[in-house]
Design an enzyme around this catalytic site. Structure first.
Site, PDB file in Angstrom:
ATOM      1  N   GLU A  56      16.036  -0.705   0.150  1.00  0.00           N
ATOM      2  CA  GLU A  56      16.653   0.708   0.145  1.00  0.00           C
ATOM      3  C   GLU A  56      17.664   0.651   1.341  1.00  0.00           C
ATOM      4  OE1 GLU A  56      12.794   3.369  -0.698  1.00  0.00           O
ATOM      5  OE2 GLU A  56      12.918   2.471   1.308  1.00  0.00           O
ATOM      6  N   ASP A 228       6.007   6.357  -0.732  1.00  0.00           N
ATOM      7  CA  ASP A 228       7.141   6.424  -0.548  1.00  0.00           C
ATOM      8  C   ASP A 228       8.237   5.898  -1.274  1.00  0.00           C
ATOM      9  OD1 ASP A 228       6.682   3.890  -0.160  1.00  0.00           O
ATOM     10  OD2 ASP A 228       6.981   3.981   2.127  1.00  0.00           O
TER      11      ASP A 228
HETATM   12  N1  LIG Z   1       6.803   7.131   5.127  1.00  0.00           N
HETATM   13  C1  LIG Z   1       7.440   6.494   5.935  1.00  0.00           C
HETATM   14  O1  LIG Z   1       8.187   6.739   6.882  1.00  0.00           O
HETATM   15  C2  LIG Z   1       6.811   4.899   5.808  1.00  0.00           C
HETATM   16  C3  LIG Z   1       7.357   4.118   7.113  1.00  0.00           C
HETATM   17  C4  LIG Z   1       6.822   2.762   7.129  1.00  0.00           C
HETATM   18  C5  LIG Z   1       5.978   2.639   6.126  1.00  0.00           C
HETATM   19  N2  LIG Z   1       5.668   3.287   5.184  1.00  0.00           N
HETATM   20  C6  LIG Z   1       4.535   2.793   4.160  1.00  0.00           C
HETATM   21  O2  LIG Z   1       3.369   2.749   4.888  1.00  0.00           O
HETATM   22  C7  LIG Z   1       2.582   1.641   4.111  1.00  0.00           C
HETATM   23  C8  LIG Z   1       2.001   0.816   5.315  1.00  0.00           C
HETATM   24  O3  LIG Z   1       2.828  -0.024   5.664  1.00  0.00           O
HETATM   25  P1  LIG Z   1       2.352  -1.117   6.600  1.00  0.00           P
HETATM   26  O4  LIG Z   1       3.685  -1.749   7.245  1.00  0.00           O
HETATM   27  O5  LIG Z   1       1.334  -0.683   7.626  1.00  0.00           O
HETATM   28  O6  LIG Z   1       1.685  -1.990   5.543  1.00  0.00           O
HETATM   29  P2  LIG Z   1       0.736  -3.305   5.859  1.00  0.00           P
HETATM   30  O7  LIG Z   1       0.801  -3.822   4.419  1.00  0.00           O
HETATM   31  O8  LIG Z   1       0.906  -4.027   7.082  1.00  0.00           O
HETATM   32  O9  LIG Z   1      -0.722  -2.324   5.672  1.00  0.00           O
HETATM   33  C9  LIG Z   1      -1.123  -1.681   4.686  1.00  0.00           C
HETATM   34  C10 LIG Z   1      -2.702  -1.858   4.753  1.00  0.00           C
HETATM   35  O10 LIG Z   1      -3.264  -0.888   3.752  1.00  0.00           O
HETATM   36  C11 LIG Z   1      -4.329  -1.461   3.031  1.00  0.00           C
HETATM   37  N3  LIG Z   1      -4.949  -0.829   2.100  1.00  0.00           N
HETATM   38  C12 LIG Z   1      -4.036  -0.968   0.674  1.00  0.00           C
HETATM   39  N4  LIG Z   1      -4.904  -0.178  -0.194  1.00  0.00           N
HETATM   40  C13 LIG Z   1      -5.794   0.571   0.639  1.00  0.00           C
HETATM   41  C14 LIG Z   1      -7.040   1.513  -0.030  1.00  0.00           C
HETATM   42  N5  LIG Z   1      -6.826   1.819  -0.887  1.00  0.00           N
HETATM   43  N6  LIG Z   1      -7.472   1.863   1.203  1.00  0.00           N
HETATM   44  C15 LIG Z   1      -7.591   1.269   2.471  1.00  0.00           C
HETATM   45  N7  LIG Z   1      -6.518   0.736   2.709  1.00  0.00           N
HETATM   46  C16 LIG Z   1      -5.758   0.125   1.905  1.00  0.00           C
HETATM   47  C17 LIG Z   1      -4.098  -3.016   2.943  1.00  0.00           C
HETATM   48  O11 LIG Z   1      -5.206  -3.748   3.308  1.00  0.00           O
HETATM   49  C18 LIG Z   1      -3.287  -3.185   4.261  1.00  0.00           C
HETATM   50  O12 LIG Z   1      -4.071  -3.680   5.437  1.00  0.00           O
HETATM   51  C19 LIG Z   1       3.394   0.958   3.276  1.00  0.00           C
HETATM   52  O13 LIG Z   1       3.103   1.591   2.066  1.00  0.00           O
HETATM   53  C20 LIG Z   1       4.721   1.528   3.569  1.00  0.00           C
HETATM   54  O14 LIG Z   1       5.811   1.521   2.495  1.00  0.00           O
HETATM   55  C21 LIG Z   1       6.107   4.552   5.116  1.00  0.00           C
END
Ligand SMILES: NC(=O)c1ccc[n+]([C@@H]2O[C@H](COP(=O)([O-])OP(=O)(O)OC[C@H]3O[C@@H](n4cnc5c(N)ncnc54)[C@H](O)[C@@H]3O)[C@@H](O)[C@H]2O)c1
Length: 349
Positions: A56, A228
């Site tokens: 993005e 997101d």
């Molecule tokens: N809204 C925003 O501004 C914003 C900003 C940054 C990241 N994000 C989103 O946040 C999320 C997390 O990012 P990250 O960098 O920590 O990713 P990451 O991959 O480091 O961590 C995600 C974790 O979620 C766990 N997980 C997956 N499905 C699950 C479930 N059903 N129940 C419990 N745990 C589960 C995984 O095992 C993993 O440890 C991503 O989807 C990312 O796109 C959103």
């Protein structure tokens, strides 16, 4: 010259400031910028989707500065040794287009997302909220916990991830740097039970139902961060239907947020209006509120401005020739050997 903040420089700025203090500084700056929402030229981000994730571009500008972030979201990346989310960004002068700052934004994204979550929760959660359930214990999670502790006085964090190693890491980090009580749960339902605030911050490329209506208790505030992009959500739609829902920038969230699962006229409220006092936030203690966070360009603009200021104050980062500095601004060819003239790099720090 353009100031370049690489990962090491950003880590230095964060370490010298302290993570909680950095989060508080960012949250204050975010609030200030959300309060002048109308001054910004805004648009939904430009997304390029593939079957494994999304890349993005997120632009925004006010009269003085233009910012953009490059960011990806690839939930399978951790299986090949890469983070799910990686980012960098630029701050430029609107009057000239000159790029004044090129910065890492991966660590910064975690900081600004946590600061935004806590800033929103401060406006929407019950003031007596003291416990946080944190579902998804990956890269973003420590920053979320620390932001809610620093900005809302959260005392207990209840954690769960389907990957126990992610929870091991989160518990280890939090135990070493906060006085918060950490409760390790065996399921999402167990983590959520009795929590005042629930953050969902999981990564899954599909419509997940991390939270279902039976888990929701009166008065909860839900900070839904991981859903997101189109086709990537975390909440059962009935959780949204039972709540008062707040968003960053509605045109973008309709496409990317949890509310993509609902009719296009489902009522939502932009957070900046609540902060300005134009729209009520939580209307009663037992109401369920949802911040349907997708991440908006303004948050990265704010973060880049903060980084720029801190870096200048502390002399962090280095100057790079990202664009040419020319004696004669019409003589670009003079840069080349064939042009037989040398451009002089003249602008100093
Ligand atoms: N809204 C925003 O501004 C914003 C900003 C940054 C990241 N994000 C989103 O946040 C999320 C997390 O990012 P990250 O960098 O920590 O990713 P990451 O991959 O480091 O961590 C995600 C974790 O979620 C766990 N997980 C997956 N499905 C699950 C479930 N059903 N129940 C419990 N745990 C589960 C995984 O095992 C993993 O440890 C991503 O989807 C990312 O796109 C959103």
């Amino acid at each position: 010259m353009t100031r370049f903040i690489d990962v090491h420089s950003l880590v230095r700025l964060v370490d010298e400031t302290g993570v909680p203090e950095f989060l508080v500084t960012l949250a204050d700056a975010l609030r200030d910028d959300f309060l002048r929402w109308r001054e910004f030229d805004k648009k939904a981000r430009v997304a390029s989707h593939s079957h494994l994730g999304v890349i993005e571009l997120m632009p925004v500008a006010d009269d003085g500065a233009y910012a953009f972030k490059y960011v990806n979201g690839h939930p399978h990346n951790t299986q090949v040794g890469l983070p799910t989310v990686m980012a960098f960004g630029v701050l430029a002068e609107v009057d000239t287009g000159y790029p004044v700052l090129l910065s890492e934004l991966t660590l910064t994204t975690a900081l600004r997302t946590a600061a935004t979550s806590a800033m929103a929760a401060k406006a929407l959660a019950r003031p007596d909220a003291r416990s946080l359930a944190l579902i998804g214990n990956g890269s973003q999670s420590e920053f979320q916990a620390l932001a809610f502790h620093a900005l809302l006085g959260i005392e207990q964090v209840r954690v769960f991830d389907i990957d126990p190693r992610a929870t091991d890491k989160l518990v280890r980090h939090l135990a070493a740097c906060t006085p918060m009580e950490i409760v390790r749960a065996d399921s999402t339902a167990e983590a959520v039970r009795g929590a005042d605030i629930v953050t969902t911050i999981t990564a899954y490329q599909g419509h997940a139902t991390v939270l279902t209506p039976d888990m929701i208790e009166p008065g909860m505030h839900i900070n839904a961060v991981g859903g997101d992009s189109p086709g990537k959500t975390e909440l059962h739609p009935d959780v949204l239907r039972g709540a008062r829902v707040f968003v960053e920038y509605e045109p973008q969230t309709r496409i990317e947020g949890e509310i993509q699962q609902l009719a296009p006229d489902f009522p939502v409220h932009e957070l900046w209006r609540v902060l300005l006092g134009e729209v009520p936030g939580r209307e009663r203690p037992e109401q369920v509120t949802v911040f349907d966070s997708v991440g908006f360009a303004l948050e990265d603009y704010t973060a880049l401005r903060c980084i720029q200021q801190l870096a200048l104050e502390r002399g962090v980062g280095r100057q790079i020739a990202l664009v040419p500095e020319l004696d004669d601004p019409k003589d670009l060819f003079g840069l080349t050997a064939s042009g037989r003239r040398r451009a002089v790099l003249r602008r100093a720090a």
